[in-house]
Design a protein around this motif. Structure first.
Motif, short mmCIF file in Angstrom:
data_model
loop_
_atom_site.label_atom_id
_atom_site.label_comp_id
_atom_site.label_asym_id
_atom_site.label_seq_id
_atom_site.Cartn_x
_atom_site.Cartn_y
_atom_site.Cartn_z
N GLY A 1 -38.67 -46.62 4.53
CA GLY A 1 -37.38 -47.23 4.19
C GLY A 1 -37.14 -48.44 5.06
O GLY A 1 -38.07 -49.17 5.37
N MET B 1 -34.18 -43.40 3.03
CA MET B 1 -34.97 -42.52 2.18
C MET B 1 -34.24 -41.18 2.04
O MET B 1 -33.78 -40.61 3.03
N ASP C 1 -39.73 -48.79 0.69
CA ASP C 1 -39.01 -47.73 -0.01
C ASP C 1 -39.90 -47.06 -1.05
O ASP C 1 -39.38 -46.46 -2.00
N VAL D 1 -32.42 -49.64 2.96
CA VAL D 1 -32.69 -48.48 2.11
C VAL D 1 -32.93 -47.27 3.00
O VAL D 1 -33.75 -47.32 3.91
#
Lengths: 94, 94, 94, 94, 94, 94, 94
Positions: free
Chosen positions: D46, D56, D8, D54
């Motif tokens: 990500g 992006m 990330d 996560v």
């Protein structure tokens, strides 16, 4: 008036007299974390506390050893109580 | 104007007068964490707070013992309030 | 130019004038955590933030009490803004 | 040579000139956490980072406000870059 | 003798010579967290680390920028290596 | 007498002699976290440790590099051992 | 009177005499974390502790090495005990 604890909290009343009992429990002083014997006065309902299921395992009248470190003292009708989380109770004395 | 708390927050109004009531509640001073009695003025909706389901267990009008340590004081229309998370409320006084 | 907050962040504009309003909100100074009243200027989309689902509960135009402790001040086109996480907003003032 | 961020992480290039632009963004100095405007140079893929999914939400070319507190400065081919986690980016400036 | 890292750990060999290369990478000194360029020498198997699934995303021979803050230096057969967790690697240099 | 480690713990015996071996492993001194080479003497059963499934990946007889920072020294029958968690073992030396 | 530990707690009785046994266990003094040998006197029921399933792996009569760092000393009927969490027990001595 009485204290009804929330969540996993437990209301305790300290057993001060027993500290001088001859063959009873003697609790050595500690600087930061002072273990204590107390009687359970009221028990919270348990349930989901901070996202975790907590089952209450102490009952009113139990004599317990607790770690005073994170407890909170309260005076109600001139009686002093301590409110702790159940996880601050180390053992039951039987 | 009124305060509508978010999430698991609760708006309290401190009961200062009772500290001097004869047979009422007396709260001993503590350096870092000062327990307090207060009345519940407004209750947040609960729900998912920080990824955890929180069910509100206090109601408007309840008298509660709370730990002032992480509360926030706010003045609105010359009245002082304290906003706490429900987990900072230790017990209900009945 | 405008600020489009990410995740659970909220752009606030502080309501400074009201601090001196006669029957308005007066916020006492605190050393570490200074509560504040502000207007919501922009609201992030929420969604999964740090692995937890966050639903945005404030809207543009809301007047809110927030805890300034972890907010970040930004100046854009000579206007000052504060960017906070929604969890730093304590209550909506209605 | 170019920087390909992992997870990330996001590679930023600080927009220093704009700090003196007349009606542009002025960022007040702060002791511990210094907010910054920068352009996004590269974006990590990500995916699962520290056990959490996560996604992006910034793209190459975005102008962003970030919190410099946990970023890492790197010089490559005499250009200075900052590598931050996406969660350190507060808002996109549009 | 060779180092076979466990879990999400990666064995790196620092590229010291390049710090003085004319148009290469120059890494500014920092007090607490010193970014570094290094070559990947060995990569752990990944898998479940601290209860979280970790997929290794660097390969032997990659040149990487890492944060030296939590790495551990080891000398084996008079060669110096650094062992880091993959999450301490910020970017691959291509 | 022998030590049977619990959970994800591993009993190590430090390989002190090799520190002076000519082409062997030399471990530089560090203030807070002192990497060490050691032989694995006993391995805990793994399983669920602190709510997370841990699979043991070292075996008795392995030579390992570990981070001494959180290990505990124990003397048994005049032999000194170190008990570490498997996550404190950085790499196996082959 | 006896101590009945809650959750993942274990009541220990320190084996002080063995510290001077000729070929026995000698425990070096440490400033912050003092490893100890002790006998298990009582074992809590385990179960869900702090939201995590804990299975008790020590039994009454086991001789164990524990880390005294977070234990609590209690005197009952003039006998001294230590109450620890099972995770503070490093190994069983067989």
């Amino acid at each position: 008036m009485k204290l009804v604890p929330l969540g996993d909290r437990v209301v305790l009343k300290q057993l001060e007299a027993e500290e001088t009992t001859k063959s009873g429990i003697v609790l050595p002083g500690q600087a930061q974390e002072k273990p204590q014997q107390a009687e359970v006065i009221a028990v919270g309902p348990g349930g989901v506390v901070d996202g975790k299921e907590v089952k209450m395992e102490v009952a009113v009248g139990d004599k317990v050893i607790y770690s005073k470190y994170s407890g909170t003292e309260v005076k109600l009708d001139n009686e002093e109580y301590i409110i702790v989380k159940q996880s601050d109770i180390l053992a039951i004395v039987k």
